[in-house]
Design a protein around this motif. Structure first.
Motif, mmCIF file in Angstrom:
data_model
loop_
_atom_site.group_PDB
_atom_site.id
_atom_site.type_symbol
_atom_site.label_atom_id
_atom_site.label_comp_id
_atom_site.label_asym_id
_atom_site.label_seq_id
_atom_site.Cartn_x
_atom_site.Cartn_y
_atom_site.Cartn_z
ATOM 1 N N ALA A 1 0.802 -1.227 0.000
ATOM 2 C CA ALA A 1 0.000 0.000 0.000
ATOM 3 C C ALA A 1 0.834 1.277 0.000
ATOM 4 N N PRO A 2 1.783 1.452 0.937
ATOM 5 C CA PRO A 2 2.551 2.700 0.924
ATOM 6 C C PRO A 2 3.467 2.837 -0.294
ATOM 7 N N ILE A 3 3.874 1.697 -0.858
ATOM 8 C CA ILE A 3 4.760 1.749 -2.035
ATOM 9 C C ILE A 3 4.017 2.294 -3.243
ATOM 10 N N PHE A 4 2.776 1.841 -3.445
ATOM 11 C CA PHE A 4 2.023 2.237 -4.630
ATOM 12 C C PHE A 4 1.125 3.446 -4.407
ATOM 13 N N ARG A 5 1.013 3.887 -3.160
ATOM 14 C CA ARG A 5 0.197 5.073 -2.900
ATOM 15 C C ARG A 5 0.836 6.294 -3.548
ATOM 16 N N ASP A 6 2.141 6.371 -3.503
ATOM 17 C CA ASP A 6 2.870 7.447 -4.174
ATOM 18 C C ASP A 6 3.551 6.841 -5.386
ATOM 19 N N GLU A 7 3.008 7.099 -6.588
ATOM 20 C CA GLU A 7 3.492 6.433 -7.794
ATOM 21 C C GLU A 7 4.951 6.748 -8.107
ATOM 22 N N ASP A 8 5.453 7.892 -7.621
ATOM 23 C CA ASP A 8 6.836 8.255 -7.912
ATOM 24 C C ASP A 8 7.831 7.282 -7.287
ATOM 25 N N LYS A 9 7.411 6.558 -6.247
ATOM 26 C CA LYS A 9 8.349 5.712 -5.522
ATOM 27 C C LYS A 9 8.775 4.475 -6.305
ATOM 28 N N LEU A 10 7.842 3.877 -7.049
ATOM 29 C CA LEU A 10 8.170 2.610 -7.689
ATOM 30 C C LEU A 10 7.664 2.483 -9.126
ATOM 31 N N THR A 11 6.445 2.942 -9.386
ATOM 32 C CA THR A 11 5.835 2.647 -10.690
ATOM 33 C C THR A 11 6.594 3.243 -11.858
ATOM 34 N N HIS A 12 7.321 4.334 -11.631
ATOM 35 C CA HIS A 12 8.093 4.936 -12.717
ATOM 36 C C HIS A 12 9.339 4.119 -13.064
ATOM 37 N N PHE A 13 9.597 3.064 -12.274
ATOM 38 C CA PHE A 13 10.716 2.174 -12.579
ATOM 39 C C PHE A 13 10.263 0.928 -13.348
ATOM 40 N N ILE A 14 8.996 0.554 -13.208
ATOM 41 C CA ILE A 14 8.547 -0.748 -13.725
ATOM 42 C C ILE A 14 8.512 -0.739 -15.249
ATOM 43 N N ASN A 15 9.286 -1.625 -15.823
ATOM 44 C CA ASN A 15 9.487 -1.733 -17.271
ATOM 45 C C ASN A 15 8.696 -2.946 -17.787
ATOM 46 N N PRO A 16 7.728 -2.806 -18.689
ATOM 47 C CA PRO A 16 7.519 -1.701 -19.623
ATOM 48 C C PRO A 16 6.345 -0.791 -19.292
ATOM 49 N N THR A 17 5.654 -1.013 -18.155
ATOM 50 C CA THR A 17 4.436 -0.232 -17.912
ATOM 51 C C THR A 17 4.741 1.252 -17.728
ATOM 52 N N ASN A 18 5.966 1.591 -17.277
ATOM 53 C CA ASN A 18 6.280 3.006 -17.047
ATOM 54 C C ASN A 18 6.200 3.812 -18.339
ATOM 55 N N TYR A 19 6.902 3.346 -19.383
ATOM 56 C CA TYR A 19 6.893 4.146 -20.613
ATOM 57 C C TYR A 19 5.593 3.991 -21.392
ATOM 58 N N ILE A 20 4.929 2.839 -21.268
ATOM 59 C CA ILE A 20 3.638 2.673 -21.950
ATOM 60 C C ILE A 20 2.605 3.635 -21.362
ATOM 61 N N TYR A 21 2.561 3.708 -20.043
ATOM 62 C CA TYR A 21 1.639 4.640 -19.382
ATOM 63 C C TYR A 21 1.992 6.082 -19.723
ATOM 64 N N ALA A 22 3.291 6.392 -19.690
ATOM 65 C CA ALA A 22 3.725 7.767 -19.969
ATOM 66 C C ALA A 22 3.381 8.185 -21.390
ATOM 67 N N ILE A 23 3.596 7.288 -22.350
ATOM 68 C CA ILE A 23 3.275 7.601 -23.743
ATOM 69 C C ILE A 23 1.769 7.805 -23.898
ATOM 70 N N GLY A 24 0.979 6.950 -23.249
ATOM 71 C CA GLY A 24 -0.474 7.092 -23.320
ATOM 72 C C GLY A 24 -0.947 8.411 -22.738
ATOM 73 N N LYS A 25 -0.413 8.774 -21.584
ATOM 74 C CA LYS A 25 -0.812 10.020 -20.937
ATOM 75 C C LYS A 25 -0.365 11.230 -21.754
ATOM 76 N N LEU A 26 0.857 11.155 -22.288
ATOM 77 C CA LEU A 26 1.369 12.259 -23.096
ATOM 78 C C LEU A 26 0.564 12.416 -24.380
ATOM 79 N N THR A 27 0.188 11.294 -24.979
ATOM 80 C CA THR A 27 -0.635 11.347 -26.191
ATOM 81 C C THR A 27 -1.981 11.999 -25.900
ATOM 82 N N LYS A 28 -2.572 11.630 -24.781
ATOM 83 C CA LYS A 28 -3.854 12.223 -24.379
ATOM 84 C C LYS A 28 -3.714 13.724 -24.188
ATOM 85 N N GLN A 29 -2.634 14.155 -23.551
ATOM 86 C CA GLN A 29 -2.410 15.580 -23.336
ATOM 87 C C GLN A 29 -2.215 16.307 -24.664
ATOM 88 N N THR A 30 -1.453 15.677 -25.565
ATOM 89 C CA THR A 30 -1.175 16.301 -26.855
ATOM 90 C C THR A 30 -2.447 16.467 -27.665
#
Length: 560
Positions: free
Chosen positions: A191-220
């Motif tokens: 729970a505390p690890i995933f409550r703050d996504e900056d702690k771990l989820t930005h390291f998990i390969n490949p979901t980190n860049y897949i999520y980031a690309i999806g979010k960036l595409t949505k913003q664009t």
């Protein structure tokens, strides 16, 4: 001969392929997911160990549960693509992208989020070339090309459409159950690890860049749907007081790059990295925070009316900024760039990049030193008849090839790190080469001041220098910048800011210099102040102006 060679390759491929046992599409996805967990997520495992601090049997059990959790989650992600037309192409693309992600996370200690992906997509060819290395090709070969070859050589059996759909639904249900079974017994740890996504989820390969690309595409897409740029400060005019000043105003605003405040000797750093600036009559602000940890965020943010707490990439791209307002008020505005680009800030004002191939003692055909920004600037100043601001976007201390940011005549601190593989350099070599870039920035700023001094008798001159963000130099295994702001070290957010004023500039603007000097150690200064301070110093009236965020406002002398 070519036909014979082609036939030989086909025969060789068929021979090797015949020795591989056929697997189902589901099994191939599971095996590939397992390889991602084991070989592509070293940074994730390292971060996890640092976050949990577990010991003994409990640690072994938790890490085993995390392995199952990660394997099931990646399998769940890839299973919808396990149809014949998509399976091998998708797995190949993921292998190549994940190999690249693993290289940069393992080598530079970075995480991958939306901002990092934005940096990747906005990187120019010169910056990209600086990141290429033999180690990168090794990663791409072993974790990218080799798995791709195995994927395409492996015979795969596919079920008919309906049974295949049923199978995939069952696999997805099974993955969800595995995830639940893995997380359940250790929920208090997860729970505390995933409550703050900056702690771990930005390291998990490949979901980190897949999520980031999806979010960036949505913003664009959202930004592109907002066709019209929203005007800011349409009432911007030069104040009567500014119009009555005896001389026109000329400001040079230097946007620094990747300079950290704690490596400026002006701020107490033990090495003399500011030998020239300390001889100038400057004001040095010691406690300034950046808006972001990357150029893509900080540069548009510092010229935006929005403070860091309310700034977003969408707002930066869909609202006018400071330069638009100054131009509307009648000032001559120009942006000169020796960096990647202005990140949208200068699109509606005159702007140009320094040509890398220009005949100049400061350019070698591939890179230009920051002094190239000053070449020909006197002629431009001579042509000015109005109040003006010149923005110089410097290359500063841009990594990882720090050794290219300064002339060899200024390599005072040795030995230096002479590779983009920063982890292979000693701490002293890395600090030396970085400090040489700060030393050259000191020289460049001093030369800028000297240029303004030569013009201070005819115009009220001023210079503001502030870096866009800082830089990590291997502390805790982290290099470069662009860490999520919430967890970024102060090395990436504490930036230098220096101001210089001509002999009559503050007097003509009715500003008390001693009052301004007393603010040099003010603890709460940040990029948020730049927008309003520039408006205040140059005397631009607008309803967007906030006196509380103007460094100069409280030091104004009344003319009564």
């Amino acid at each position: 001969m070519a036909h014979v060679w082609a036939m030989f390759r086909v025969v060789l491929y068929m021979e090797m392929r015949s020795k591989l046992k056929p697997v189902t599409s589901t099994r191939l996805v599971m095996l590939f997911s397992l390889s991602l967990v084991a070989f592509y997520n070293l940074a994730t495992w390292h971060a996890l160990v640092g976050l949990t601090q577990l010991q003994g049997i409990k640690a072994v059990a938790f890490y085993a549960s995390f392995a199952f959790f990660l394997w099931a989650a990646i399998t769940l992600l890839l299973t919808p693509f396990s149809f014949k037309p998509t399976l091998k192409p998708v797995l190949s693309l993921v292998a190549l992208c994940s190999a690249s992600a693993a290289y940069f996370m393992n080598t530079y200690g970075i995480t991958i989020d939306t901002v990092m992906m934005q940096n990747v997509l906005e990187t120019n060819p010169g910056e990209a070339e600086a990141l290429i290395s033999g180690k990168l090709f090794l990663y791409l070969g072993l974790l990218g090309v080799l798995p791709i070859v195995l994927i395409w050589m492996t015979p795969v059996t596919y079920r008919r459409v309906l049974p295949g759909l049923v199978n995939k639904v069952l696999v997805c249900i099974g993955c969800v159950l595995v995830i639940a079974a893995s997380v359940g017994p250790f929920y208090s740890t997860y729970a505390p690890i995933f409550r703050d996504e900056d702690k771990l989820t930005h390291f998990i390969n490949p979901t980190n860049y897949i999520y980031a690309i999806g979010k960036l595409t949505k913003q664009t897409v959202a930004i592109k749907e907002t066709v019209k740029i929203q005007a800011v400060g349409e009432d911007s005019v030069l104040s009567a007081e500014a119009r009555q000043r005896p001389k026109k105003s000329l400001m040079i605003f230097v946007v620094g790059e990747t300079a950290r405040a704690d490596h400026f000797s002006l701020n107490g750093y033990a090495r003399d990295t500011n030998p020239e600036l300390k001889k100038q009559d400057i004001l040095n602000f010691t406690q300034v925070s950046s808006c972001g940890t990357s150029t893509a965020v900080s540069v548009p943010c510092m010229f935006s009316k929005f403070p860091r707490s309310d700034y977003s990439d969408k707002k930066g791209k869909t609202y006018e900024g400071l330069l638009d307002m100054l131009q509307r008020a009648g000032l001559k505005v120009v942006w000169l760039d020796n960096n990647s680009d202005c990140k949208g800030t200068c699109l509606r004002v005159p702007h140009s990049d320094i040509p890398k191939t220009q005949p100049s003692p400061f350019c070698d055909g591939q890179n230009c030193l920051d002094e190239s920004l000053l070449v020909g600037l006197q002629d431009y100043i001579d042509s000015l008849k109005d109040n003006a601001i010149i923005v110089l976007h410097s290359d500063g201390s841009h990594g990882p090839e720090y050794y290219d940011r300064y002339p060899k005549t200024m390599e005072r601190f040795t030995p230096v790190c002479h590779t983009n593989q920063l982890g292979s350099c000693t701490s002293d070599e890395l600090k030396n080469v970085y400090d040489n870039t700060i030393l050259y920035t000191d020289h460049f700023l001093s030369q800028t001041i000297e240029l303004l001094k030569r013009n201070q008798d005819k115009v009220d001159t001023s210079m503001i220098y502030v870096s866009d963000h800082g830089e990590s130099l291997g502390e805790n295994g982290v290099y470069l910048h662009a860490a999520p702001y919430a967890i970024a070290p102060s090395a990436q957010t504490h930036v230098p800011m220096v101001m210089w004023f001509g002999n009559q500039t503050l007097e003509d603007a009715s500003i008390d210099r001693s009052c301004l000097a007393a603010k040099q150690n003010q603890p709460d200064l940040s990029h948020d102040y730049l927008f309003h301070s520039v408006l205040g110093l140059l005397g631009v009236n607008t309803t967007e102006y906030q006196p509380a965020l103007d460094i100069f406002h409280s030091c104004k002398r009344s003319k009564g």
